[in-house]
Scaffold this motif. Structure first.
Motif, PDB file in Angstrom:
ATOM      1  N   ASP A   1      52.439  13.888   6.294  1.00 51.03           N
ATOM      2  CA  ASP A   1      53.359  12.917   5.707  1.00 51.03           C
ATOM      3  C   ASP A   1      52.642  11.600   5.414  1.00 51.03           C
ATOM      4  N   GLY A   2      51.796  11.170   6.348  1.00 48.42           N
ATOM      5  CA  GLY A   2      51.070   9.916   6.141  1.00 48.42           C
ATOM      6  C   GLY A   2      50.092  10.002   4.993  1.00 48.42           C
ATOM      7  N   MET A   3      49.400  11.125   4.883  1.00 49.58           N
ATOM      8  CA  MET A   3      48.459  11.309   3.785  1.00 49.58           C
ATOM      9  C   MET A   3      49.191  11.348   2.454  1.00 49.58           C
ATOM     10  N   GLY A   4      50.292  12.084   2.426  1.00 48.54           N
ATOM     11  CA  GLY A   4      51.059  12.165   1.186  1.00 48.54           C
ATOM     12  C   GLY A   4      51.630  10.822   0.782  1.00 48.54           C
ATOM     13  N   SER A   5      52.124  10.062   1.764  1.00 51.31           N
ATOM     14  CA  SER A   5      52.688   8.752   1.473  1.00 51.31           C
ATOM     15  C   SER A   5      51.634   7.807   0.928  1.00 51.31           C
ATOM     16  N   THR A   6      50.446   7.821   1.544  1.00 53.99           N
ATOM     17  CA  THR A   6      49.376   6.925   1.100  1.00 53.99           C
ATOM     18  C   THR A   6      48.896   7.291  -0.291  1.00 53.99           C
ATOM     19  N   LEU A   7      48.668   8.563  -0.529  1.00 53.02           N
ATOM     20  CA  LEU A   7      48.211   8.975  -1.859  1.00 53.02           C
ATOM     21  C   LEU A   7      49.301   8.762  -2.900  1.00 53.02           C
ATOM     22  N   GLY A   8      50.553   8.925  -2.485  1.00 51.60           N
ATOM     23  CA  GLY A   8      51.644   8.662  -3.413  1.00 51.60           C
ATOM     24  C   GLY A   8      51.701   7.214  -3.820  1.00 51.60           C
ATOM     25  N   HIS A   9      51.264   6.322  -2.906  1.00 51.84           N
ATOM     26  CA  HIS A   9      51.303   4.891  -3.192  1.00 51.84           C
ATOM     27  C   HIS A   9      50.051   4.421  -3.918  1.00 51.84           C
ATOM     28  N   THR A  10      48.877   4.882  -3.460  1.00 52.14           N
ATOM     29  CA  THR A  10      47.623   4.351  -4.007  1.00 52.14           C
ATOM     30  C   THR A  10      46.828   5.361  -4.824  1.00 52.14           C
ATOM     31  N   GLY A  11      47.095   6.658  -4.648  1.00 53.80           N
ATOM     32  CA  GLY A  11      46.285   7.667  -5.322  1.00 53.80           C
ATOM     33  C   GLY A  11      46.304   7.535  -6.836  1.00 53.80           C
ATOM     34  N   ALA A  12      47.512   7.437  -7.400  1.00 56.20           N
ATOM     35  CA  ALA A  12      47.618   7.313  -8.857  1.00 56.20           C
ATOM     36  C   ALA A  12      47.012   6.005  -9.346  1.00 56.20           C
ATOM     37  N   LEU A  13      47.156   4.946  -8.549  1.00 58.05           N
ATOM     38  CA  LEU A  13      46.577   3.656  -8.940  1.00 58.05           C
ATOM     39  C   LEU A  13      45.057   3.731  -8.973  1.00 58.05           C
ATOM     40  N   ILE A  14      44.471   4.393  -7.973  1.00 55.15           N
ATOM     41  CA  ILE A  14      43.016   4.549  -7.948  1.00 55.15           C
ATOM     42  C   ILE A  14      42.552   5.368  -9.146  1.00 55.15           C
ATOM     43  N   ALA A  15      43.271   6.453  -9.448  1.00 53.14           N
ATOM     44  CA  ALA A  15      42.904   7.296 -10.583  1.00 53.14           C
ATOM     45  C   ALA A  15      43.020   6.534 -11.898  1.00 53.14           C
TER      46      ALA A  15
ATOM     47  N   GLY B   1      44.281 -11.345  -7.778  1.00 57.59           N
ATOM     48  CA  GLY B   1      44.941 -11.007  -6.533  1.00 57.59           C
ATOM     49  C   GLY B   1      46.283 -11.678  -6.332  1.00 57.59           C
ATOM     50  N   LEU B   2      46.610 -12.682  -7.147  1.00 60.90           N
ATOM     51  CA  LEU B   2      47.879 -13.388  -6.966  1.00 60.90           C
ATOM     52  C   LEU B   2      49.085 -12.458  -7.129  1.00 60.90           C
ATOM     53  N   PRO B   3      49.155 -11.680  -8.222  1.00 59.95           N
ATOM     54  CA  PRO B   3      50.311 -10.791  -8.351  1.00 59.95           C
ATOM     55  C   PRO B   3      50.033  -9.350  -7.962  1.00 59.95           C
ATOM     56  N   MET B   4      48.770  -9.002  -7.678  1.00 60.25           N
ATOM     57  CA  MET B   4      48.401  -7.593  -7.556  1.00 60.25           C
ATOM     58  C   MET B   4      48.206  -7.144  -6.128  1.00 60.25           C
ATOM     59  N   PHE B   5      48.523  -5.867  -5.885  1.00 62.49           N
ATOM     60  CA  PHE B   5      48.156  -5.252  -4.624  1.00 62.49           C
ATOM     61  C   PHE B   5      46.633  -5.251  -4.490  1.00 62.49           C
ATOM     62  N   PHE B   6      46.146  -5.249  -3.254  1.00 66.95           N
ATOM     63  CA  PHE B   6      44.705  -5.286  -3.009  1.00 66.95           C
ATOM     64  C   PHE B   6      44.000  -4.125  -3.702  1.00 66.95           C
ATOM     65  N   GLU B   7      44.545  -2.915  -3.538  1.00 65.87           N
ATOM     66  CA  GLU B   7      43.875  -1.743  -4.096  1.00 65.87           C
ATOM     67  C   GLU B   7      43.779  -1.810  -5.616  1.00 65.87           C
ATOM     68  N   VAL B   8      44.847  -2.313  -6.267  1.00 65.31           N
ATOM     69  CA  VAL B   8      44.841  -2.395  -7.730  1.00 65.31           C
ATOM     70  C   VAL B   8      43.790  -3.383  -8.192  1.00 65.31           C
ATOM     71  N   GLY B   9      43.768  -4.558  -7.582  1.00 64.94           N
ATOM     72  CA  GLY B   9      42.781  -5.558  -7.966  1.00 64.94           C
ATOM     73  C   GLY B   9      41.368  -5.075  -7.748  1.00 64.94           C
ATOM     74  N   LEU B  10      41.146  -4.346  -6.651  1.00 67.97           N
ATOM     75  CA  LEU B  10      39.797  -3.870  -6.373  1.00 67.97           C
ATOM     76  C   LEU B  10      39.322  -2.870  -7.408  1.00 67.97           C
ATOM     77  N   VAL B  11      40.180  -1.913  -7.763  1.00 66.80           N
ATOM     78  CA  VAL B  11      39.738  -0.914  -8.739  1.00 66.80           C
ATOM     79  C   VAL B  11      39.532  -1.539 -10.115  1.00 66.80           C
ATOM     80  N   LEU B  12      40.206  -2.647 -10.393  1.00 70.16           N
ATOM     81  CA  LEU B  12      39.959  -3.347 -11.647  1.00 70.16           C
ATOM     82  C   LEU B  12      38.627  -4.101 -11.620  1.00 70.16           C
ATOM     83  N   LEU B  13      38.274  -4.645 -10.460  1.00 73.80           N
ATOM     84  CA  LEU B  13      37.071  -5.464 -10.364  1.00 73.80           C
ATOM     85  C   LEU B  13      35.798  -4.655 -10.126  1.00 73.80           C
TER      86      LEU B  13
END
Length: 473
Positions: free
Chosen positions: A81-95, A138-150
């Protein structure tokens, strides 16, 4: 104007009556011990036996589940459940971030940005420029989103300017991390503001004030120091994916088009946040901006825009653009698995009841209130690896102790809790593995860079909260 304490009757910041708090049990002690054992197992497997982090995280999770008495079936279920929840939240953003990065690289947009910023900044100013860009994103963005952009910009800039990776990566991580922990509209600070009855605008303003010296010291200053002591090499496949050779005869997008494309998700998320804060309600405009500003939607629209600005507009065919999009995904496959396993470990920790054990300790503490809130967030952060979970849980624990205080005190408490939520990122944090894998560091090197800088941010955030309390309250 002394610091409020948990035992200060005028401010009603009283610790919970031990009689109303559940008694400490041997099982609570066992939980905390097993969390430490599980983390030690993960670190030892990776560092001494050279086990892949994905497998090490699974092993550590099983150790925790068995040791905590959850039973194998519940442990496996919690991990899944934890893995699915995390990938559901950040997996698509990373991709989506990887696809955007590949389009940036193959179009020459990354080279255009690096050339422009490098020529205007100079070698000495590059870390400061990176910190500023990261703070803005980073002002409006989640950490993971900003990182994959930078990441494409950081990797390409280090390659083109022959700059140590840590010298540019650390300022970027500091800027993203501080804004994620300190200010709304990030989910953790927003939840804290609501739970503590703080003022959103005041919390935002105090968070930005605290962020300035924090980002400077944890970013360019610490980055220049640690870059001389850590030698990191990003994975060759990732470097090749993000730093395509620039063909002099090939059209490149302009600097303005490149920046606007990258800024697309930033603008959409910021518009959503401004609308939510400044114009609350159910108007159709709010609904539209809420939809467009969702991180997944914003990143998807940015990729669609990039397919035009970095693809079709430069004369590429649909088949060529499709091939670029496809080629951007393999480089992050391993990262996705590691991040997902880290989420599985976090889910198992949460389900085992560690947060409840921490709450029992905190409720009976008699220390300065801001420090108490910070410590509660630190303990939950160390246990769960999630800044948002740490902020949310700590705000809930501290809320009953803040009845009757002013909005300034409540906002400073939100800031202190947010700062504590970033303390010492380690193996159960998705950000730890993103930093390690993207920048090609060993676990020890990543501890010296990302873990230490996150601790610097946490400590400086607390100090700024205490300083502003002394001045304002």
């Amino acid at each position: 104007m002394s610091v409020l304490t948990a035992a200060s009757p005028p401010a009603r910041l009283l610790a919970a009556d031990p009689a109303t708090t559940a008694a400490w049990t041997g099982h609570d002690t066992l939980l905390l011990v097993m969390v430490g054992v599980a983390i030690a197992v993960i670190v030892l497997l990776i560092t001494l036996l050279d086990v892949h982090p994905f497998l090490a995280l699974i092993a550590g999770s099983l150790v925790l589940g068995i040791g905590a008495g959850m039973g194998l079936d519940k442990a496996v279920s919690a991990f899944g459940d934890g893995m699915g929840s995390t990938l559901g939240h950040t997996g698509a953003l990373i991709a989506l971030g990887a696809i955007l990065g590949k389009l940036l690289a193959d179009s020459g947009a990354v080279n255009q940005i690096v050339d422009t910023l490098g020529s205007r900044s100079g070698p000495k100013l590059l870390p400061w420029t990176m910190a500023l860009i990261a703070a803005i994103i980073g002002l409006p963005m989640f950490f993971e989103v900003g990182l994959v952009l930078l990441v494409p910009i950081i990797v390409a800039m280090t390659q083109r300017t022959n700059t140590p990776v840590a010298r540019l990566a650390v300022p970027a991580l500091a800027g993203l991390g501080a804004l994620h922990a300190f200010v709304p509209p990030h989910p953790g600070p927003l939840v804290a503001v609501s739970a503590l009855n703080a003022d959103v605008g005041l919390t935002l303003g105090l968070g930005l004030i605290a962020a300035v010296p924090t980002v400077i010291l944890a970013g360019p200053v610490y980055g220049n120091f640690i870059a001389k002591r850590v030698s990191a090499t990003p994975p060759p496949a990732l470097v090749a994916s993000l730093t395509a050779e620039d063909d002099g005869d090939r059209r490149r997008p302009s600097f303005a088009v490149s920046i606007l494309t990258i800024a697309c998700p930033v603008v959409l998320m910021l518009a959503k946040s401004i609308a939510d804060i400044a114009f609350p309600g159910d108007r159709w405009v709010n609904s539209l901006l809420d939809f467009l500003g969702e991180p997944l939607v914003a990143m998807f629209l940015a990729v669609v825009l990039a397919m035009f600005t970095f693809g079709y507009a430069l004369g590429r065919t649909r088949a060529q653009v499709r091939d670029i999009v496809t080629a951007g995904l393999p480089a992050v496959a391993g990262i996705l698995l590691i991040v997902g396993a880290g989420g599985g470990f976090k889910g198992l920790i949460v389900d085992s009841g560690v947060a409840d054990a921490i709450g029992k300790v905190a409720a009976q503490a008699h220390i300065p209130a801001l420090l108490l809130g910070w410590l509660v967030a630190v303990l939950i952060r160390l246990a769960t690896g999630s800044a948002t979970v740490a902020t949310t849980a700590a705000a809930g624990i501290m809320a009953p102790l803040l009845v009757g205080v002013g909005t300034t005190e409540a906002s400073l408490m939100a800031l202190a809790i947010g700062a504590g939520s970033l303390f010492f990122s380690h193996v159960n944090d998705a950000g730890f593995w993103l930093s390690k894998e993207y920048f090609g560091m060993s676990v020890a090197q990543n501890v010296k860079t990302w873990s230490v800088l996150s601790t610097i941010v946490a400590v400086l955030g607390l100090l700024m909260a205490l300083l502003m309390h002394a001045v304002l309250v």
